[in-house]
Enzyme design. Structure first.
Site, PDB file in Angstrom:
ATOM      1  N   TYR A   3     -83.023 -58.345  74.151  1.00 49.83           N
ATOM      2  CA  TYR A   3     -83.162 -57.369  73.070  1.00 49.83           C
ATOM      3  C   TYR A   3     -84.554 -57.443  72.433  1.00 49.83           C
ATOM      4  CZ  TYR A   3     -80.931 -54.048  69.902  1.00 49.83           C
ATOM      5  OH  TYR A   3     -80.580 -52.914  69.220  1.00 49.83           O
ATOM      6  N   LEU A  52     -86.775 -55.512  74.685  1.00 52.42           N
ATOM      7  CA  LEU A  52     -86.549 -54.078  74.513  1.00 52.42           C
ATOM      8  C   LEU A  52     -87.238 -53.595  73.236  1.00 52.42           C
ATOM      9  CD1 LEU A  52     -85.234 -51.382  75.308  1.00 52.42           C
ATOM     10  CD2 LEU A  52     -83.236 -52.106  73.965  1.00 52.42           C
ATOM     11  N   HIS A  53     -87.071 -54.324  72.159  1.00 50.35           N
ATOM     12  CA  HIS A  53     -87.701 -53.949  70.890  1.00 50.35           C
ATOM     13  C   HIS A  53     -89.224 -53.846  71.050  1.00 50.35           C
ATOM     14  CE1 HIS A  53     -88.823 -53.862  66.694  1.00 50.35           C
ATOM     15  NE2 HIS A  53     -89.414 -55.037  66.797  1.00 50.35           N
ATOM     16  N   GLN A  54     -89.819 -54.824  71.714  1.00 50.60           N
ATOM     17  CA  GLN A  54     -91.279 -54.805  71.899  1.00 50.60           C
ATOM     18  C   GLN A  54     -91.741 -53.578  72.673  1.00 50.60           C
ATOM     19  OE1 GLN A  54     -91.903 -58.609  73.772  1.00 50.60           O
ATOM     20  NE2 GLN A  54     -92.373 -59.619  71.828  1.00 50.60           N
TER      21      GLN A  54
END
Length: 188
Positions: free
Chosen positions: A26, A29-31
Site C-alpha cells: 500500500y 501504491l500511495h507513492q
C-alpha cells in the site's frame, strides 16, 4: 469511470505477515499515485472483514483501462513481485453493485488532544484534562494498515471502511490512497 480492475493477492511468506506485506504494498501504491498525481484510481479490499478485523490479502485496483495501463506501465511493484500474485486487467462484471471505500480518522489519543487544547487555548494541564476526559478516547474497530508518513516521519494507522453497497455507481475522484468519500467502485 471505474470500468476495469486488477487484483493483487499477497502470497504466504514465512518471514513476513500479511499485514506487513500489505503495508509495504500500500505504501508503494500511495507513492506511485502521488507521483502520477492520479485521482482516477480507486481501491477495494475484497476480503475485508470487521470480525476478525482485517483488510484481507487482496488489494483490488479500479479505474479505466487507460489509467490502469498507465499505472502498470511503471515498475512500482519492484521489490514486491516475490510476495504477490497479479491478475491481468479485466473489465468489471456487468451488473456489479457499487460501494465507496473511505478513510476514517479517529481522535484516539486524549493526551495529544489535551496538548493541542493547551496550546490553542492557553489552558493548564488540569483544565485540559477536565475539558477532555479519558472517556473521549475512541477505540476504532475498523480494519487498517500501518503506513509511514513521508511528511512527519511517523507511522500512522490508515483505517478503511467499506460503506454500504449501492445499486448504481457514483462518479467522483479518489485521493492518493485510492479512497474516496463520494466515488464508488464496483463491488463483486
Amino acid at each position: 469511470m471505474t470500468t476495469h480492475y486488477i487484483d493483487i493477492t499477497l502470497l504466504p511468506d514465512p518471514e513476513f505477515s500479511h499485514a506487513h506485506l500489505l503495508s509495504a504494498l500500500y505504501a508503494k501504491l500511495h507513492q506511485v499515485l502521488v507521483q502520477l498525481q492520479a485521482n482516477d484510481i480507486g481501491v477495494s479490499f475484497p476480503r475485508y472483514q470487521q470480525h476478525p478485523r482485517t483488510l484481507g490479502t487482496v488489494l483490488r485496483l479500479h479505474s479505466s483501462e487507460a489509467a490502469l495501463a498507465r499505472l502498470m506501465g511503471i515498475d512500482w511493484l519492484k521489490g514486491m513481485r516475490d510476495h504477490i500474485a497479479l491478475t491481468a486487467m479485466s473489465p468489471a462484471p456487468t451488473g456489479a453493485l457499487h460501494r465507496a471505500v473511505i478513510r476514517r480518522q479517529f481522535k484516539t489519543s486524549v493526551e495529544r488532544l489535551r496538548r493541542r487544547r493547551m496550546l490553542r487555548k492557553g489552558e493548564t494541564a488540569e483544565q485540559a484534562a477536565a475539558a477532555i476526559p479519558d472517556s473521549a478516547q475512541r477505540q476504532p474497530n475498523l480494519p487498517f494498515t500501518q503506513l509511514h508518513s513521508a511528511t512527519t516521519g511517523q507511522r500512522f494507522c490508515l483505517f478503511v471502511e467499506h460503506v454500504p453497497i449501492q445499486a448504481s455507481p457514483q462518479a467522483g475522484s479518489f485521493n492518493c490512497y485510492g479512497l474516496s468519500h463520494g466515488a464508488t467502485v464496483p463491488w463483486f
